[in-house]
Structures are given as structure tokens and as C-alpha cells.
Design an enzyme around this catalytic site. Structure first.
Site, short mmCIF file in Angstrom:
data_model
loop_
_atom_site.label_atom_id
_atom_site.label_comp_id
_atom_site.label_asym_id
_atom_site.label_seq_id
_atom_site.Cartn_x
_atom_site.Cartn_y
_atom_site.Cartn_z
N ASN A 23 -7.93 29.56 13.95
CA ASN A 23 -7.96 29.21 12.69
C ASN A 23 -8.87 29.82 12.26
O ASN A 23 -9.48 29.28 10.70
CB ASN A 23 -8.83 27.68 13.53
CG ASN A 23 -7.88 26.71 13.96
OD1 ASN A 23 -6.81 26.77 13.48
ND2 ASN A 23 -8.61 25.56 14.84
N ARG A 91 0.84 22.23 8.95
CA ARG A 91 -0.55 21.60 8.14
C ARG A 91 -1.37 22.66 7.41
O ARG A 91 -1.74 22.81 5.77
CB ARG A 91 -1.64 20.66 7.87
CG ARG A 91 -0.54 19.38 8.47
CD ARG A 91 -1.13 18.65 9.42
NE ARG A 91 -2.48 18.14 8.56
CZ ARG A 91 -2.80 17.60 7.35
NH1 ARG A 91 -1.68 16.64 7.80
NH2 ARG A 91 -3.03 17.30 6.72
N CYS A 115 0.52 14.20 10.69
CA CYS A 115 1.35 14.27 12.03
C CYS A 115 1.10 13.77 13.11
O CYS A 115 0.32 12.37 13.01
CB CYS A 115 0.43 16.02 12.14
SG CYS A 115 -1.30 15.86 12.71
N ARG A 120 -4.27 12.26 8.27
CA ARG A 120 -4.29 13.73 7.98
C ARG A 120 -4.42 14.26 6.10
O ARG A 120 -4.18 14.28 6.15
CB ARG A 120 -3.96 14.82 9.11
CG ARG A 120 -4.69 14.41 10.17
CD ARG A 120 -4.58 15.72 10.77
NE ARG A 120 -5.00 16.92 10.84
CZ ARG A 120 -5.30 18.29 11.84
NH1 ARG A 120 -3.88 18.17 12.21
NH2 ARG A 120 -5.14 19.34 11.65
N ASP A 303 -10.80 19.83 19.30
CA ASP A 303 -10.04 20.82 19.86
C ASP A 303 -9.72 20.24 21.02
O ASP A 303 -9.33 21.39 21.37
CB ASP A 303 -9.53 21.73 18.63
CG ASP A 303 -8.74 21.55 17.31
OD1 ASP A 303 -8.37 20.26 17.56
OD2 ASP A 303 -9.10 22.96 16.39
N VAL A 325 -12.92 12.31 14.79
CA VAL A 325 -12.75 13.08 13.92
C VAL A 325 -11.60 13.22 13.30
O VAL A 325 -11.23 12.45 12.10
CB VAL A 325 -12.78 14.53 14.61
CG1 VAL A 325 -12.34 15.97 13.44
CG2 VAL A 325 -13.92 15.13 14.64
N ARG A 395 1.85 27.48 18.58
CA ARG A 395 1.88 27.54 17.68
C ARG A 395 0.01 28.04 18.14
O ARG A 395 -0.90 28.33 17.20
CB ARG A 395 1.71 26.28 17.50
CG ARG A 395 2.88 25.68 16.47
CD ARG A 395 2.50 24.04 16.18
NE ARG A 395 1.15 24.45 14.97
CZ ARG A 395 0.44 23.67 14.62
NH1 ARG A 395 0.48 21.84 15.49
NH2 ARG A 395 -0.60 23.91 14.48
C1 UD1 Z 1 -9.23 21.79 11.21
C2 UD1 Z 1 -8.22 22.35 12.05
C3 UD1 Z 1 -8.21 21.86 13.95
C4 UD1 Z 1 -9.43 21.05 13.56
C5 UD1 Z 1 -10.11 20.08 12.33
C6 UD1 Z 1 -10.81 19.09 13.05
C7 UD1 Z 1 -7.57 24.32 10.89
C8 UD1 Z 1 -6.50 25.60 10.65
N1 UD1 Z 1 -7.18 23.25 11.64
O1 UD1 Z 1 -8.23 21.30 10.94
O2 UD1 Z 1 -7.68 22.39 14.20
O3 UD1 Z 1 -8.92 19.89 15.31
O4 UD1 Z 1 -10.22 21.32 11.72
O5 UD1 Z 1 -12.42 20.31 13.70
O6 UD1 Z 1 -8.80 25.01 10.85
N2 UD1 Z 1 -9.76 14.68 5.92
C9 UD1 Z 1 -9.92 13.43 4.75
N3 UD1 Z 1 -9.67 13.67 4.03
C10 UD1 Z 1 -9.47 15.58 3.99
C11 UD1 Z 1 -9.49 16.13 4.42
C12 UD1 Z 1 -9.83 15.89 5.75
O7 UD1 Z 1 -9.76 12.67 5.03
O8 UD1 Z 1 -9.10 15.66 2.43
C13 UD1 Z 1 -10.29 14.39 7.16
C14 UD1 Z 1 -9.91 14.49 8.25
O9 UD1 Z 1 -8.32 13.28 8.80
C15 UD1 Z 1 -9.85 14.09 9.78
C16 UD1 Z 1 -11.23 14.75 9.72
O10 UD1 Z 1 -11.93 14.74 7.99
O11 UD1 Z 1 -10.30 12.84 10.19
C17 UD1 Z 1 -12.08 15.97 9.72
O12 UD1 Z 1 -10.64 16.72 9.18
P1 UD1 Z 1 -10.49 18.48 8.86
O13 UD1 Z 1 -12.02 19.40 9.02
O14 UD1 Z 1 -10.18 18.39 7.16
O15 UD1 Z 1 -9.09 19.57 9.25
P2 UD1 Z 1 -8.88 20.13 9.79
O16 UD1 Z 1 -8.90 21.07 8.18
O17 UD1 Z 1 -7.21 19.89 8.77
#
Ligand code: UD1
Length: 415
Positions: A23, A91, A115, A120, A303, A325, A395
């Protein structure tokens, strides 16, 4: 499709070397798009997700070579599109959005779908990009963003989003003026990215806190940098030591990234002590059940939720594991139950009644961390467990069966 066949019941002992963090590597590789010339990154893990982002970058016209050390020549970028075929498999491909708009003034990136762990959305990435002055449209499943020149802005994230913070940090480094990211995510991977951007000439302060300030600059130069160790991989091996009453030296990890987990594991009766180059994780004879709630960093990592649930399924009492989360991150529960775990889901919590033993079964991996939890369960289960669809685990975990075999596990990959 490969599967794992595991004979449980072997205590795990010895040394394991932690690989670079997936990540952190993904946004850092994407950041090369911001600087014309050749950037060099070390400690890149050998993972399917890394192959995917390399494909994506090549598809944009940059030259890319190497394995553990990757060199990216982003002198020329010939395309501005991240196609559906690549984004649907990972993603995090959305991480090219910010750098492309900053460098080229336009980007067309497929919208990632939902997913296994939830919807997400990427609405917060899009809104923040609009706050920076980009025109964003959603057309035929693609995010189409344009901006002659991004303009610094005061941005507030409704939820601290990890890749959202990274994407917008990468967009803002070349914007005109000052950007402040409020309620930004604080993960160590964000600090790694900010350090790389700073060595390219970006002006960033506050990374690692919930307010990040970025003074835009007109251009960046290529960087040479290293990826931090993978705290989720390290944590998975620590939990493995606890589950199997083993003793594992987790070498090359950064203990300061693991505090929430280490505290929790000590509560379960594990001993975690510093050793040169890392941490020693030793399991006790009895596993005390504890409650766990996932939170953004520095809270307990989502995670590692599936893995600690596998651990709690052989605890000596009742454990409540609460996921805050992601809304649907319990896909591993039904598979763990097929191995004899006693788990009830109530809303966002799983109530885990520890059982004296799990038993081998045929199981199926549903997502990356869920597959790690099945692997942990299989390592202590009586008898043989088969885990199919291990492409999920490939992955995000480098050579996981080799690392576990070296610790004494009986695990085979069947092609
Ligand atoms: C990243 C990590 C993933 C980890 C997650 C949370 C990477 C590549 N992946 O995923 O392994 O599980 O952080 O620690 O670094 N959300 C929204 N709108 C948005 C963006 C996020 O509602 O535009 C929500 C998501 O659905 C989730 C929360 O915010 O409920 C946190 O997600 P986010 O921190 O964005 O996860 P990722 O960056 O996708």
C-alpha cells in the site's frame, strides 16, 4: 487457479523477513508520473498488484523496468487513460488520477466498481479534485477530469480516506498556491509517499497528522527512495506466532507502525519483545479472548481484522470484533465457520466464541485479507485444509507459502 493445501498443527518458529509495503509501493510508483525523467524506487514487493500498476503505467507510455528496484522513466506520458480492464482488477489504479491531472491537465480513469468488502466509492477523491478547480464528469463508467492549472484550496475529507489523501496530495503538489487537506488519513504509507514527493521537490508538511499542508511548486524532479516495510504482512506473522504457540522473529518491520496490534496481542497473552532488526512474537499456551475495533490509523487496522478474528476463534472466551471502516468486511466468517469457528454477526460486529480446536475443510478465499485469515486458521486446524482462489492472497503477500514453510508450516501450492 492455484490452491493451497495445508496440514495444520505445526508450531511456527524462526525468522521471517518482511517485504516492502504494497500500500506504500502503489502510490509511490504512481508518483513517478509527476516528475519528467527517471525515478528509482527500492524495496518494491513482488506482488500481483504491483504487476498491475506497472502495466497501467506502461499503458500511459512511461518506460518501466526492474523488480525489487524499479526504474520509471516518465519523461514522456503518451496517454491519459486508465482502462476498465486494469482498474477492475485493482481499485488502487485510481491513484493515477491525481498525478495525471496535475502533470497533463487531463485524465480519464475508469470508475472502480464495488468489491467484496463493500461499495468503496471514490466520491471524496472526485470532490477534492473539484475543490482544486478540476472539471470532473462521469461518462460511460469513466471519471473524466480536466484542469488547465489546479488551484490550491482548503479541502475537508468527510472520512479520512487513505488513497483519497494520497491522490489529492499528488494533485496538489503541482497546483498554484497552498492546499490544506483537513481530516486527512494518517497512515504510515502516506508519510512514505509525502517523503518521496518531498525528495522530488514538493513542499509538504504535516503528513502523518490529520492536517496536511502543501505549497504548490511549478515542477518536480525524479527521486530515488525506498518503500517502508509492510505492517500488515508483519502483523499477519505476529498473529501466526500467537495462534500456533510459536516464536517468530519478524525482521525488517517498523515497530512504531504496529503499536495498536502489539498492545492487543499482549492482551491476548502473547509476548512481543524487540530484537535487533525487528520484533520477536511468542505465543503463550492459552489465548485470552479480547475485543477489537477497527479504526483509521493509528487505530487497529481493518486490514488485520480478518486475521485477528481467526486468532480469536481459538481463544478461551468471548470476543467482539467490530468493523467500522468497511461495511461488509466479514466474508471470511462463513469460511471460518466451515472450519468449526463459532461466530455470529450482529450489524457491524462479529461475536466470536472461542472453540478448543478448528478442523480442516475445503475453503475459498474471497478477498486479500480474508484469505490470510483462512491460512492462519488452517495452520492450527486439525487435519487438512484446502484454500482455493489463492490469487487473492498473491495480490498482497509476497511468497507467503515459502515464508510459512521456512517457519515449519506444512503448506503446498497446487497449480
Ligand atoms: C486503503 C488500503 C486498504 C485499506 C484501507 C483502509 C491501499 C491501496 N488500500 O484503501 O488496504 O483497507 O485503506 O485502511 O492503500 N470512502 C468513501 N468515499 C471515498 C473514499 C473512501 O466513502 O471517496 C470510504 C470507504 O468506503 C471506506 C472508508 O472511506 O469506508 C475508508 O476507505 P479508504 O481509506 O479510502 O480505503 P482505500 O484507500 O480504498
Amino acid at each position: 487457479m492455484d490452491k493451497f493445501v495445508i496440514q495444520g498443527g505445526k508450531p511456527l518458529c524462526g525468522d521471517v523477513h518482511v517485504s516492502g509495503a504494497k500500500n506504500a509501493a502503489l502510490p509511490v510508483l504512481a508518483s513517478a508520473l509527476l516528475a519528467p525523467g527517471t525515478s528509482t524506487f527500492h524495496n518494491i514487493p513482488d506482488l500481483v498488484d504491483i504487476k498491475t500498476i506497472k502495466k497501467l503505467l506502461k499503458n500511459l507510455g512511461v518506460e518501466i523496468e526492474g523488480g525489487e528496484t524499479v526504474r520509471i522513466n516518465a519523461e514522456k506520458i503518451t496517454k491519459s487513460e486508465a482502462p476498465y480492464e486494469l482498474v477492475k482488477t485493482m481499485r488502487a489504479s485510481v491513484l493515477v488520477l491525481g498525478p495525471l491531472v496535475a502533470r497533463l491537465g487531463l485524465a480519464r480513469v475508469s470508475l472502480p466498481g464495488g468489491c467484496a468488502i463493500g461499495a468503496r466509492p471514490v466520491n471524496l477523491h472526485i470532490k477534492a479534485l473539484q475543490d482544486l478547480g478540476a472539471q470532473v464528469e462521469l461518462n460511460n463508467g469513466y471519471i473524466e477530469a480536466r484542469a488547465k492549472k489546479l488551484k490550491g484550496a482548503d479541502i475537508y475529507f468527510d472520512i479520512p480516506t487513505v488513497t483519497g489523501t494520497e491522490n489529492i496530495m499528488m494533485a496538489a503538489v503541482l497546483a498554484e498556491g497552498t492546499t490544506v487537506l483537513n481530516n486527512s488519513a494518517c497512515e504510515p504509507e502516506i508519510v512514505n509517499l509525502a517523503d518521496v514527493l518531498k525528495s522530488m521537490g514538493a513542499k509538504i508538511s504535516g503528513a502523518g497528522s490529520d492536517v496536511i499542508t502543501i505549497e504548490g511548486v511549478t515542477s518536480l524532479v525524479p527521486a530515488e527512495a525506498s518503500i517502508i516495510p509492510d505492517r500488515i504482512e508483519a502483523g499477519t506473522f505476529m498473529i501466526a506466532a500467537g495462534m500456533t504457540s510459536g516464536e517468530i522473529n519478524i525482521l525488517g518491520c517498523n515497530p512504531s507502525h504496529l503499536e495498536a496490534l502489539v498492545n492487543k496481542l499482549r492482551d491476548t497473552g502473547m509476548k512481543i519483545t524487540p530484537v535487533p532488526g525487528g520484533l520477536k512474537a511468542s505465543g503463550g499456551t492459552k489465548i485470552r479472548s479480547v475485543d477489537v475495533k477497527t479504526l483509521p490509523y493509528p487505530g487497529f487496522a481493518t486490514d488485520l481484522q480478518a486475521q485477528i478474528m481467526a486468532y480469536m476463534s481459538v481463544g478461551d472466551g468471548l470476543s467482539v470484533v467490530t468493523e467500522t471502516v468497511f461495511e461488509n468486511r466479514f466474508m471470511h466468517v462463513s469460511e471460518l465457520m466451515r472450519m468449526g469457528a463459532d461466530i455470529v454477526i450482529q450489524g457491524g460486529s462479529a461475536i466470536v466464541r472461542g472453540v478448543p480446536a478448528l478442523h480442516g475443510a475445503q475453503t475459498m478465499a474471497t478477498d486479500l485479507r480474508a484469505s490470510a485469515s483462512l491460512l492462519l486458521a488452517a495452520l492450527v486446524a486439525r487435519g487438512t485444509t484446502e484454500i482455493s482462489r489463492v490469487y487473492h492472497i498473491d495480490r498482497g503477500y509476497q511468497a507467503i507459502e515459502k515464508k510459512f514453510s521456512a517457519l515449519g508450516a506444512d503448506i503446498k501450492r497446487i497449480k
